[in-house]
Enzyme design. Sequence first.
Site, PDB file in Angstrom:
ATOM      1  NE  ARG A   1      -9.336  -1.996  12.007  1.00 47.33           N
ATOM      2  CZ  ARG A   1     -10.191  -0.967  12.174  1.00 47.33           C
ATOM      3  NH1 ARG A   1     -11.488  -1.208  12.344  1.00 47.33           N
ATOM      4  NH2 ARG A   1      -9.761   0.268  12.164  1.00 47.33           N
TER       5      ARG A   1
ATOM      6  CB  ALA B   1     -14.563   3.803  19.439  1.00 48.68           C
TER       7      ALA B   1
ATOM      8  CG  HIS C   1     -17.463  -4.932  15.246  1.00 50.70           C
ATOM      9  ND1 HIS C   1     -17.542  -3.710  15.854  1.00 50.70           N
ATOM     10  CD2 HIS C   1     -17.674  -5.861  16.208  1.00 50.70           C
ATOM     11  CE1 HIS C   1     -17.759  -3.884  17.145  1.00 50.70           C
ATOM     12  NE2 HIS C   1     -17.849  -5.177  17.387  1.00 50.70           N
TER      13      HIS C   1
ATOM     14  CD  GLU D   1     -19.623  -7.153  19.708  1.00 47.66           C
ATOM     15  OE1 GLU D   1     -19.901  -7.954  20.621  1.00 47.66           O
ATOM     16  OE2 GLU D   1     -18.480  -6.691  19.547  1.00 47.66           O
TER      17      GLU D   1
ATOM     18  N   PRO E   1     -20.488   5.966  17.352  1.00 50.14           N
ATOM     19  CG  PRO E   1     -18.717   6.034  18.855  1.00 50.14           C
ATOM     20  CD  PRO E   1     -20.094   5.455  18.673  1.00 50.14           C
ATOM     21  CG  ASN E   2     -15.931   8.491  14.879  1.00 47.76           C
ATOM     22  OD1 ASN E   2     -15.993   9.711  14.780  1.00 47.76           O
ATOM     23  ND2 ASN E   2     -15.336   7.897  15.893  1.00 47.76           N
TER      24      ASN E   2
ATOM     25  CG  ASN F   1     -20.747  -0.886  13.929  1.00 53.99           C
ATOM     26  OD1 ASN F   1     -19.938  -0.805  14.870  1.00 53.99           O
ATOM     27  ND2 ASN F   1     -20.367  -0.816  12.670  1.00 53.99           N
TER      28      ASN F   1
ATOM     29  NE  ARG G   1     -14.178   5.690  11.287  1.00 53.65           N
ATOM     30  CZ  ARG G   1     -14.689   4.847  12.174  1.00 53.65           C
ATOM     31  NH1 ARG G   1     -15.914   4.388  12.024  1.00 53.65           N
ATOM     32  NH2 ARG G   1     -14.002   4.495  13.223  1.00 53.65           N
TER      33      ARG G   1
ATOM     34  CE1 TYR H   1     -14.483   0.403  10.402  1.00 52.43           C
ATOM     35  CE2 TYR H   1     -13.240   2.415   9.967  1.00 52.43           C
ATOM     36  CZ  TYR H   1     -13.583   1.380  10.815  1.00 52.43           C
ATOM     37  OH  TYR H   1     -13.036   1.296  12.065  1.00 52.43           O
TER      38      TYR H   1
HETATM   39  C1  DQA Z   1     -16.139  -0.835  13.974  1.00 53.66           C
HETATM   40  C2  DQA Z   1     -14.813  -1.285  14.587  1.00 53.66           C
HETATM   41  C3  DQA Z   1     -14.459  -0.416  15.786  1.00 53.66           C
HETATM   42  O1  DQA Z   1     -13.234  -0.861  16.346  1.00 53.66           O
HETATM   43  C4  DQA Z   1     -14.303   1.014  15.354  1.00 53.66           C
HETATM   44  O2  DQA Z   1     -14.014   1.842  16.475  1.00 53.66           O
HETATM   45  C5  DQA Z   1     -15.463   1.524  14.598  1.00 53.66           C
HETATM   46  C6  DQA Z   1     -16.109   0.647  13.629  1.00 53.66           C
HETATM   47  C7  DQA Z   1     -16.469  -1.606  12.686  1.00 53.66           C
HETATM   48  O3  DQA Z   1     -17.616  -1.499  12.237  1.00 53.66           O
HETATM   49  O4  DQA Z   1     -15.617  -2.296  12.126  1.00 53.66           O
HETATM   50  O5  DQA Z   1     -15.844   2.689  14.719  1.00 53.66           O
HETATM   51  O6  DQA Z   1     -17.175  -1.085  14.906  1.00 53.66           O
END
Ligand code: DQA
Length: 148
Positions: free
Chosen positions: A112, A82, A105, A103, A10-11, A79, A18, A23
């Site tokens: 954070r 959240a 990020h 995994e 998501p997102n 990735n 964003r 990011y």
């Molecule tokens: C994320 C880190 C997560 O905590 C966050 O909710 C994201 C992006 C990252 O790529 O740093 O959506 O996965």
Amino acid sequence: MKTVLVLNGPNLNLLGTREPQVYGSQSLEDVKALCQGACKSHGFALDFRQSNHEGELVDWIHEAGKSHAAGNLAGVVLNAGAYTHTSVALHDAIKGTGIVLIELHISNVHAREAFRHHSFISPVAKAVMAGFGVKGYAMAIAGLADLA
Ligand code: DQA
């Protein structure tokens, strides 16, 4: 030729606009191009997807499990956004398939907010990467090549 499946949760469709201070300014299309380059140099085909829906990500992990069983999958770079911090469903899906999963990020989640420090994905991942920016995607694909 084996496939690398890159899944974005998501997102991540908002990458580039964003929170660019967290990011970066590259879009998800830019990340796809980066992954395409990395896959090409390592002799992999790329399957690159994004969803804002947990169940769709679960379905895609199941699909990856079938591809893994058929010997067609090099691994998955996930990735989960959240959902990393909330999804028992993704944890169970990964555990049930036997896929090799990295995994990933973009940000260093451990530097954070406290709610980002726990991951339901880490215990079922082969490796965990955080904090290299979007370049981490290419590094994760290189890692899969090294494991192969
Ligand atoms: C994320 C880190 C997560 O905590 C966050 O909710 C994201 C992006 C990252 O790529 O740093 O959506 O996965």
